[in-house]
Design a protein around this motif. Structure first.
Motif, PDB file in Angstrom:
ATOM      1  N   ALA A  55     -21.225  31.826  -2.157  1.00 14.51           N
ATOM      2  CA  ALA A  55     -20.169  31.493  -3.113  1.00 14.51           C
ATOM      3  C   ALA A  55     -20.148  29.988  -3.392  1.00 14.51           C
ATOM      4  O   ALA A  55     -19.976  29.558  -4.539  1.00 14.51           O
ATOM      5  N   GLN A  56     -20.346  29.197  -2.337  1.00 18.17           N
ATOM      6  CA  GLN A  56     -20.364  27.747  -2.511  1.00 18.17           C
ATOM      7  C   GLN A  56     -21.551  27.314  -3.363  1.00 18.17           C
ATOM      8  O   GLN A  56     -21.432  26.420  -4.219  1.00 18.17           O
ATOM      9  N   ALA A  57     -22.705  27.929  -3.129  1.00 20.86           N
ATOM     10  CA  ALA A  57     -23.902  27.576  -3.902  1.00 20.86           C
ATOM     11  C   ALA A  57     -23.733  27.959  -5.371  1.00 20.86           C
ATOM     12  O   ALA A  57     -24.107  27.196  -6.271  1.00 20.86           O
ATOM     13  N   LEU A  58     -23.177  29.129  -5.617  1.00 19.91           N
ATOM     14  CA  LEU A  58     -22.944  29.547  -7.010  1.00 19.91           C
ATOM     15  C   LEU A  58     -21.982  28.591  -7.707  1.00 19.91           C
ATOM     16  O   LEU A  58     -22.126  28.290  -8.903  1.00 19.91           O
ATOM     17  N   ASP A  59     -20.997  28.105  -6.957  1.00 18.94           N
ATOM     18  CA  ASP A  59     -20.055  27.150  -7.521  1.00 18.94           C
ATOM     19  C   ASP A  59     -20.765  25.838  -7.874  1.00 18.94           C
ATOM     20  O   ASP A  59     -20.517  25.259  -8.938  1.00 18.94           O
ATOM     21  N   ILE A 108     -23.903  25.493  -8.643  1.00 17.62           N
ATOM     22  CA  ILE A 108     -24.760  25.752  -9.803  1.00 17.62           C
ATOM     23  C   ILE A 108     -23.944  25.756 -11.091  1.00 17.62           C
ATOM     24  O   ILE A 108     -24.365  25.204 -12.121  1.00 17.62           O
ATOM     25  N   SER A 109     -22.757  26.346 -11.050  1.00 19.40           N
ATOM     26  CA  SER A 109     -21.921  26.423 -12.256  1.00 19.40           C
ATOM     27  C   SER A 109     -21.412  25.046 -12.676  1.00 19.40           C
ATOM     28  O   SER A 109     -21.164  24.799 -13.867  1.00 19.40           O
ATOM     29  N   ARG A 110     -21.224  24.134 -11.702  1.00 18.74           N
ATOM     30  CA  ARG A 110     -20.724  22.788 -11.999  1.00 18.74           C
ATOM     31  C   ARG A 110     -21.853  21.806 -12.302  1.00 18.74           C
ATOM     32  O   ARG A 110     -21.599  20.658 -12.691  1.00 18.74           O
ATOM     33  N   ARG A 111     -23.069  22.240 -12.095  1.00 17.51           N
ATOM     34  CA  ARG A 111     -24.217  21.347 -12.156  1.00 17.51           C
ATOM     35  C   ARG A 111     -24.334  20.612 -13.492  1.00 17.51           C
ATOM     36  O   ARG A 111     -24.482  19.379 -13.531  1.00 17.51           O
ATOM     37  N   HIS A 112     -24.304  21.323 -14.596  1.00 23.55           N
ATOM     38  CA  HIS A 112     -24.525  20.723 -15.912  1.00 23.55           C
ATOM     39  C   HIS A 112     -23.466  19.655 -16.213  1.00 23.55           C
ATOM     40  O   HIS A 112     -23.781  18.560 -16.693  1.00 23.55           O
ATOM     41  N   THR A 113     -22.207  19.953 -15.904  1.00 21.82           N
ATOM     42  CA  THR A 113     -21.122  19.007 -16.169  1.00 21.82           C
ATOM     43  C   THR A 113     -21.260  17.751 -15.314  1.00 21.82           C
ATOM     44  O   THR A 113     -21.068  16.627 -15.807  1.00 21.82           O
ATOM     45  N   GLU A 114     -21.586  17.932 -14.043  1.00 20.37           N
ATOM     46  CA  GLU A 114     -21.676  16.797 -13.124  1.00 20.37           C
ATOM     47  C   GLU A 114     -22.855  15.891 -13.431  1.00 20.37           C
ATOM     48  O   GLU A 114     -22.820  14.688 -13.153  1.00 20.37           O
ATOM     49  N   LEU A 115     -23.936  16.455 -13.980  1.00 14.74           N
ATOM     50  CA  LEU A 115     -25.124  15.657 -14.282  1.00 14.74           C
ATOM     51  C   LEU A 115     -25.089  15.032 -15.678  1.00 14.74           C
ATOM     52  O   LEU A 115     -25.880  14.129 -15.978  1.00 14.74           O
ATOM     53  N   ALA A 116     -24.186  15.497 -16.523  1.00 18.55           N
ATOM     54  CA  ALA A 116     -24.131  15.039 -17.915  1.00 18.55           C
ATOM     55  C   ALA A 116     -23.908  13.528 -17.989  1.00 18.55           C
ATOM     56  O   ALA A 116     -23.018  12.984 -17.323  1.00 18.55           O
ATOM     57  N   GLY A 117     -24.735  12.845 -18.791  1.00 21.83           N
ATOM     58  CA  GLY A 117     -24.583  11.415 -19.009  1.00 21.83           C
ATOM     59  C   GLY A 117     -25.124  10.539 -17.906  1.00 21.83           C
ATOM     60  O   GLY A 117     -25.013   9.309 -17.985  1.00 21.83           O
ATOM     61  N   LYS A 118     -25.708  11.136 -16.860  1.00 20.52           N
ATOM     62  CA  LYS A 118     -26.239  10.355 -15.735  1.00 20.52           C
ATOM     63  C   LYS A 118     -27.766  10.346 -15.759  1.00 20.52           C
ATOM     64  O   LYS A 118     -28.389  11.245 -16.320  1.00 20.52           O
ATOM     65  N   ARG A 119     -28.327   9.331 -15.125  1.00 17.75           N
ATOM     66  CA  ARG A 119     -29.778   9.317 -14.965  1.00 17.75           C
ATOM     67  C   ARG A 119     -30.202  10.509 -14.124  1.00 17.75           C
ATOM     68  O   ARG A 119     -29.536  10.855 -13.144  1.00 17.75           O
ATOM     69  N   PRO A 120     -31.317  11.163 -14.472  1.00 15.83           N
ATOM     70  CA  PRO A 120     -31.812  12.266 -13.638  1.00 15.83           C
ATOM     71  C   PRO A 120     -32.040  11.795 -12.200  1.00 15.83           C
ATOM     72  O   PRO A 120     -32.602  10.716 -11.971  1.00 15.83           O
ATOM     73  N   ALA A 121     -31.584  12.580 -11.263  1.00 13.77           N
ATOM     74  CA  ALA A 121     -31.716  12.235  -9.835  1.00 13.77           C
ATOM     75  C   ALA A 121     -32.422  13.371  -9.114  1.00 13.77           C
ATOM     76  O   ALA A 121     -31.978  14.525  -9.171  1.00 13.77           O
ATOM     77  N   PHE A 122     -33.508  13.042  -8.421  1.00 16.04           N
ATOM     78  CA  PHE A 122     -34.288  14.047  -7.703  1.00 16.04           C
ATOM     79  C   PHE A 122     -34.279  13.745  -6.202  1.00 16.04           C
ATOM     80  O   PHE A 122     -34.316  12.590  -5.787  1.00 16.04           O
ATOM     81  N   LEU A 123     -34.225  14.820  -5.449  1.00 18.09           N
ATOM     82  CA  LEU A 123     -34.145  14.732  -3.990  1.00 18.09           C
ATOM     83  C   LEU A 123     -35.493  15.054  -3.368  1.00 18.09           C
ATOM     84  O   LEU A 123     -36.193  15.972  -3.811  1.00 18.09           O
ATOM     85  N   TRP A 124     -35.872  14.290  -2.336  1.00 13.41           N
ATOM     86  CA  TRP A 124     -37.040  14.591  -1.502  1.00 13.41           C
ATOM     87  C   TRP A 124     -36.581  14.455  -0.057  1.00 13.41           C
ATOM     88  O   TRP A 124     -35.894  13.495   0.296  1.00 13.41           O
ATOM     89  N   ALA A 125     -36.971  15.405   0.806  1.00  7.56           N
ATOM     90  CA  ALA A 125     -36.569  15.341   2.212  1.00  7.56           C
ATOM     91  C   ALA A 125     -37.641  15.960   3.094  1.00  7.56           C
ATOM     92  O   ALA A 125     -38.225  16.989   2.751  1.00  7.56           O
ATOM     93  N   GLY A 126     -37.903  15.329   4.221  1.00  6.59           N
ATOM     94  CA  GLY A 126     -38.898  15.848   5.160  1.00  6.59           C
ATOM     95  C   GLY A 126     -39.467  14.743   6.032  1.00  6.59           C
ATOM     96  O   GLY A 126     -38.901  13.652   6.143  1.00  6.59           O
ATOM     97  N   ARG A 127     -40.583  15.050   6.663  1.00  9.26           N
ATOM     98  CA  ARG A 127     -41.270  14.063   7.505  1.00  9.26           C
ATOM     99  C   ARG A 127     -42.077  13.120   6.627  1.00  9.26           C
ATOM    100  O   ARG A 127     -42.822  13.564   5.755  1.00  9.26           O
ATOM    101  N   LEU A 128     -41.983  11.849   6.897  1.00 10.23           N
ATOM    102  CA  LEU A 128     -42.741  10.861   6.133  1.00 10.23           C
ATOM    103  C   LEU A 128     -44.129  10.688   6.746  1.00 10.23           C
ATOM    104  O   LEU A 128     -44.537   9.589   7.140  1.00 10.23           O
ATOM    105  N   ASP A 129     -44.846  11.801   6.833  1.00  7.37           N
ATOM    106  CA  ASP A 129     -46.197  11.825   7.395  1.00  7.37           C
ATOM    107  C   ASP A 129     -47.204  12.140   6.294  1.00  7.37           C
ATOM    108  O   ASP A 129     -46.854  12.663   5.232  1.00  7.37           O
ATOM    109  N   LYS A 130     -48.474  11.865   6.577  1.00  8.69           N
ATOM    110  CA  LYS A 130     -49.525  12.001   5.565  1.00  8.69           C
ATOM    111  C   LYS A 130     -49.617  13.400   4.985  1.00  8.69           C
ATOM    112  O   LYS A 130     -49.840  13.574   3.789  1.00  8.69           O
TER     113      LYS A 130
END
Length: 463
Positions: free
Chosen positions: A277-281, A283-305
């Motif tokens: 339910a939280q994830a669906l919420d 997703i539904s708010r995503r377009h409004t929250e991102l509107a007018g902002k620079r695109p932001a991308f996430l990367w996460a993990g080990r900083l290994d080769k």
């Protein structure tokens, strides 16, 4: 099922011996020498209940595995330490190379927690076998005990840790020994598996094929350990079907040997409580929250080769109009250098998936690994409602496909990523549909109850 309590015909004998031992007017050092001699006898009585004569004969036999005094002292120190921490009724020993917050360690914790849920009266040992690293952010759980072999060896050699792990398995006689990415554990299985499988069912996990610098030569766990280690195993587990299928073909496995390879899908750490339910919420708010902002991308993990930090660097350099938020730290290699650019935000390590989305919404998640099984990080961000761009290496294609994300070729270029990212920005409705499809997939295959069900049904493991 093996009985772990002392059998009735020996209870009086053992209680009497215990009273005498504690009342003897001897120094503690002398008592420890006595204990070192009788410990194998007591352990055997507790585990298998053979005749006293057979136990003593085995303990005194020239071929007894504990005949070396120095080796015996190492095991004694370890067992006394376990006893001092209230460890009892150990049914599973799970070996890992080190204890960080990465994928393999999460798999080990998942199996340990599942065993505890299925059999709350049993304890599990997580043996840190290769290195002494234990991340302070690893959550300690009741009934799951972390043992660092290096704390009980005179030096850091694999040979000493291998002999200690072997002796520990023989002494405790667990129902299951499960090796997850430990070279020490693999060496024990290959060299002594035929003997150990008489006292415990042997399992191991391999998640993916790994490759050398040329991108073609197979290296790593599958290349080095799968074939020699498979014969004594009850099962070789993976977290994705693709590795199972590819390994059967690669090594010509048929019949009983092929059937030993099994896929057990991991749960997502983020799939708790009302996660869907939280994830669906989100997703539904995503377009409004991102509107007018620079695109932001996430990367996460080990900083290994192997996580292709070089590709990530090229991507951020080619996309100055996108912001990149990078979470993680190096574990295997020295930390890969990230460029000091205005669009690069290095956020450091994280312990929980929720930390990743606490401060901002994201246009999408970028995954760049060279090889993989079924990455835990993708299960986590997918369950949070974040859309994913990823190459279909290893088992990734079983999770990220056209309906559920933005799949890329196995050897993608920075341009491949850029095109997918721009498509996400241009088509928000399609992004939301794919993010919801990912939730459906995780809900049907990667929840905690589903994982426990798989473990419980795994012959020889769920007891």
């Amino acid at each position: 099922m093996k009985e772990y309590s002392v059998m009735p015909r020996y209870e009086k004998f053992l209680r009497f011996a215990q009273r005498v031992y504690h009342r003897l007017p001897l120094t503690q050092e002398t008592k420890w020498r006595i204990r070192r001699f009788i410990l194998p006898v007591l352990l055997s009585l507790r585990q298998e209940n053979p005749s006293i004569g057979e136990v003593i004969k085995a303990a005194l036999a020239p071929s007894a595995p504990l005949r070396d005094q120095t080796r015996e002292a190492r095991l004694q120190r370890l067992l006394l330490d376990l006893a001092g921490h209230g460890v009892r009724d150990v049914s599973h020993i799970i070996a890992v190379p080190f204890m960080g917050t990465g994928g393999a360690e999460n798999v080990a914790l998942n199996f340990a927690k599942a065993v505890r849920e299925i059999h709350p009266e049993r304890h599990v040992l997580l043996v840190v076998a290769d290195r002494a690293h234990v991340d302070e952010r690893v959550v300690r759980l009741d009934g799951i005990h972390v043992v660092v072999l290096r704390q009980f060896t005179d030096d850091d050699s694999y040979a000493l840790k291998q002999s200690l792990l072997y002796d520990l398995i023989l002494a405790i006689k667990p129902e299951v020994f499960h090796n997850i990415n430990s070279e020490v554990g693999w060496n024990v299985i290959i060299e002594s598996g035929e003997r150990l499988k008489r006292v415990a069912k042997l399992f191991a996990s391999i998640f993916a094929f790994q490759f050398g610098e040329d991108g073609k030569t197979k290296i790593g766990y599958a290349a080095y350990f799968l074939q020699p280690g498979l014969p004594p195993l009850t099962a070789l587990l993976s977290d994705n079907q693709r590795f199972v299928k590819d390994a059967r073909v690669e090594y010509g496995l048929t019949g009983e040997r092929a059937e030993k390879l099994k896929a057990i899908y991991n749960p997502s750490r983020a799939s708790t409580d009302d996660w869907r339910a939280q994830a669906l919420d989100r997703i539904s708010r995503r377009h409004t929250e991102l509107a007018g902002k620079r695109p932001a991308f996430l990367w996460a993990g080990r900083l290994d080769k192997e996580k292709r930090i070089d590709l990530l660097v090229k991507l951020v350099q080619e996309c100055p109009h996108f912001d990149f938020y990078i979470y993680g730290q190096a574990v295997v290699d020295s930390e890969e250098q990230l460029p000091n650019l205005p669009n690069v935000h290095v956020m450091g390590p994280f312990a929980s998936p929720l930390e990743l989305i606490a401060e901002r919404p994201y246009t999408g998640f970028i995954f760049t690994s060279k090889w993989e099984g079924m990455p835990n990080i993708l299960l986590e961000v997918g369950a949070l409602g974040v859309p994913i761009v990823a190459p279909t290496v290893g088992g990734v294609g079983e999770l990220v496909s056209e309906p559920s994300g933005y799949p890329l070729p196995e050897k993608p270029t920075a341009e491949d990523y850029r095109e997918a990212m721009e498509s996400m920005i241009a088509n928000p409705a399609a992004v939301e549909a794919r993010a919801r499809a990912m939730l459906d997939l995780i809900d049907g295959r990667h929840t905690w109850p589903r994982f426990v069900e798989q473990v419980k049904g795994l012959e020889g493991y769920g007891i």
